[in-house]
Design an enzyme around this catalytic site. Sequence first.
Site, PDB file in Angstrom:
ATOM      1  N   HIS A   1       0.872  -1.179   0.000  1.00 43.11           N
ATOM      2  CA  HIS A   1       0.000   0.000   0.000  1.00 43.11           C
ATOM      3  C   HIS A   1       0.914   1.235   0.000  1.00 43.11           C
ATOM      4  O   HIS A   1       2.022   1.177   0.533  1.00 43.11           O
ATOM      5  CB  HIS A   1      -0.842  -0.041   1.282  1.00 43.11           C
ATOM      6  CG  HIS A   1      -1.883   1.021   1.392  1.00 43.11           C
ATOM      7  ND1 HIS A   1      -1.599   2.294   1.823  1.00 43.11           N
ATOM      8  CD2 HIS A   1      -3.215   0.997   1.163  1.00 43.11           C
ATOM      9  CE1 HIS A   1      -2.710   3.014   1.838  1.00 43.11           C
ATOM     10  NE2 HIS A   1      -3.712   2.246   1.442  1.00 43.11           N
TER      11      HIS A   1
ATOM     12  N   CYS B   1      -4.796   2.546  -3.635  1.00 42.60           N
ATOM     13  CA  CYS B   1      -3.542   3.057  -3.033  1.00 42.60           C
ATOM     14  C   CYS B   1      -2.426   2.042  -3.190  1.00 42.60           C
ATOM     15  O   CYS B   1      -1.585   1.864  -2.291  1.00 42.60           O
ATOM     16  CB  CYS B   1      -3.716   3.424  -1.564  1.00 42.60           C
ATOM     17  SG  CYS B   1      -4.878   4.745  -1.318  1.00 42.60           S
TER      18      CYS B   1
ATOM     19  N   ASP C   1       3.047  -4.596   8.081  1.00 43.73           N
ATOM     20  CA  ASP C   1       1.852  -3.763   7.968  1.00 43.73           C
ATOM     21  C   ASP C   1       0.657  -4.710   8.065  1.00 43.73           C
ATOM     22  O   ASP C   1       0.333  -5.421   7.108  1.00 43.73           O
ATOM     23  CB  ASP C   1       1.902  -3.022   6.617  1.00 43.73           C
ATOM     24  CG  ASP C   1       0.596  -2.308   6.301  1.00 43.73           C
ATOM     25  OD1 ASP C   1      -0.325  -2.359   7.132  1.00 43.73           O
ATOM     26  OD2 ASP C   1       0.510  -1.712   5.215  1.00 43.73           O
TER      27      ASP C   1
ATOM     28  N   GLN D   1      -4.534  -5.062   6.915  1.00 44.20           N
ATOM     29  CA  GLN D   1      -5.541  -5.961   6.329  1.00 44.20           C
ATOM     30  C   GLN D   1      -5.509  -7.355   6.956  1.00 44.20           C
ATOM     31  O   GLN D   1      -6.298  -8.220   6.560  1.00 44.20           O
ATOM     32  CB  GLN D   1      -5.327  -6.096   4.811  1.00 44.20           C
ATOM     33  CG  GLN D   1      -5.466  -4.802   4.052  1.00 44.20           C
ATOM     34  CD  GLN D   1      -6.889  -4.250   4.060  1.00 44.20           C
ATOM     35  OE1 GLN D   1      -7.850  -4.942   4.398  1.00 44.20           O
ATOM     36  NE2 GLN D   1      -7.036  -2.998   3.694  1.00 44.20           N
TER      37      GLN D   1
ATOM     38  N   LYS E   1     -10.414  -0.329  10.295  1.00 45.01           N
ATOM     39  CA  LYS E   1     -10.612  -1.530   9.461  1.00 45.01           C
ATOM     40  C   LYS E   1     -10.955  -2.731  10.350  1.00 45.01           C
ATOM     41  O   LYS E   1     -11.248  -3.808   9.875  1.00 45.01           O
ATOM     42  CB  LYS E   1      -9.346  -1.836   8.670  1.00 45.01           C
ATOM     43  CG  LYS E   1      -9.015  -0.750   7.639  1.00 45.01           C
ATOM     44  CD  LYS E   1      -7.785  -1.112   6.854  1.00 45.01           C
ATOM     45  CE  LYS E   1      -7.168   0.069   6.154  1.00 45.01           C
ATOM     46  NZ  LYS E   1      -7.814   0.442   4.896  1.00 45.01           N
TER      47      LYS E   1
HETATM   48  N1  PMP Z   1      -1.701  -0.656   4.728  1.00 43.95           N
HETATM   49  C1  PMP Z   1      -2.641  -1.376   4.127  1.00 43.95           C
HETATM   50  C2  PMP Z   1      -2.309  -2.775   3.701  1.00 43.95           C
HETATM   51  C3  PMP Z   1      -3.900  -0.845   3.907  1.00 43.95           C
HETATM   52  O1  PMP Z   1      -4.843  -1.566   3.306  1.00 43.95           O
HETATM   53  C4  PMP Z   1      -4.175   0.472   4.336  1.00 43.95           C
HETATM   54  C5  PMP Z   1      -5.527   1.118   4.105  1.00 43.95           C
HETATM   55  N2  PMP Z   1      -6.124   0.839   2.889  1.00 43.95           N
HETATM   56  C6  PMP Z   1      -3.154   1.173   4.967  1.00 43.95           C
HETATM   57  C7  PMP Z   1      -1.948   0.583   5.159  1.00 43.95           C
HETATM   58  C8  PMP Z   1      -3.368   2.567   5.454  1.00 43.95           C
HETATM   59  O2  PMP Z   1      -4.367   2.591   6.418  1.00 43.95           O
HETATM   60  P1  PMP Z   1      -4.862   3.981   6.987  1.00 43.95           P
HETATM   61  O3  PMP Z   1      -5.407   4.753   5.841  1.00 43.95           O
HETATM   62  O4  PMP Z   1      -5.903   3.605   7.980  1.00 43.95           O
HETATM   63  O5  PMP Z   1      -3.679   4.618   7.604  1.00 43.95           O
END
Ligand code: PMP
Length: 415
Positions: free
Chosen positions: A132, A373, A209, A212, A235
């Site tokens: 991401h 993203c 990270d 997910q 999430k």
């Molecule tokens: N890492 C991953 C794998 C994500 O899916 C996301 C959100 N789509 C993020 C980081 C960033 O999360 P946040 O916008 O809540 O900071």
Amino acid sequence: MSTAERALVAPLDVEKVRADFPILSRSVHGKPLVFLDSAASSQKPQVVIDAMSEFYSSGYANIHRGLYELSAEATRRYEAVREITRNFIGAGDAREIVFVRNATEAINLVAHSWGRSHVSEGDEVLISAMEHHANIVPWQMLCEEKGAVLRVVPINDRGEIELEALEQHISSRTRMISVCHVSNALGTINPVDEIVSMAHARGIPILLDGAQAVPHMKVNVEEIGCDFYVFSGHKLFGPSGAGVLYGRLELLDAMPPFLGGGDMIESVSFEKTTYAEVPQRFEAGTPDIAGVIGLGAAIEYLESVGWDAIEAWEVELMDYAVDRLAAIPEVRVIGTARRKVPVLSFDLEGVHPHDVAMVLDQEGVAVRAGHHCAQPVMERFEVPATTRATLAFYNTRSDVDALVRGLEKVLELFD
Ligand code: PMP
């Protein structure tokens, strides 16, 4: 979990679960809402909404500073969530839990604080091609500032990191490996145990990270052995505004502050400021107190539903969705890893994902369309964007049926 193990788990009562999420009974464009975008942000059970509302109605005060009862109570409740979170991810010490806004802030904190004091010119930071943007850009900024190199491990056609490829990309200059536990665009579950062993065998710290991962599986950071683990509460069926950085105490303890201000100091004078111990050192300013309390309620709720039941139901649902999508010849699923969570990214031949999502929306079906993203993932699979349907434990087979009916409608319209 194997098929045999799944068969022994008491099945999830999905209708009972759905009744816990008030939004799932609303309509959109006159059709019942079919919510298939939980990877972007998930819906909230009533207990989370109530915990926050009750805190604002009868328990609100700022934390850590007040000498009066209300502030002491708010502090106890906030700190209790640190312990709930520690237990939730299997950390050894509550001081290893830092509350931040979200996964993005947690990665920026590590890149800024740890990264600036450990990465120098010519060093390398290793990420993967399925990250991401939140796990790309902070490292890229660090590398630009330091004259370091961002190296990227490629992924195979299924959307998996191959361990041999990872090994080839590690060098004597690698200072940090930062990869996702689960990919948001592909659903791939990475072999984190093996990746951590590979990093640690070479003395390299590793950040995972988990944004997910935590909504789909029981995570134990001590068993995985990672150095940093990050996730967002929104999430995880909790509110937006509260997220978590887990860091091994030894590492956090040695790290300088990220943001300066109130609540993160030991003493301040114009000549010299000394900083608080961890985790306070990393929690400058007034945090999202109600958000953290909501996060605690979300974790307790998930644990009351039970991970075995959640995982077993999601596997069943994903198998069903994969079979139903496979029956539509125009659908090409992107991300076919052998181990994955129910994130279904796909291309519908001849129709732009934005058109797919808009037609589905008219049917009450909420999916995401775009690059999620993760633009490098789109490049890897040579598509400008995908349509992404994600399933959570509150989804049903009839949600999948509604998606398939919607896609048939899209195909009729764009014939
Ligand atoms: N890492 C991953 C794998 C994500 O899916 C996301 C959100 N789509 C993020 C980081 C960033 O999360 P946040 O916008 O809540 O900071």
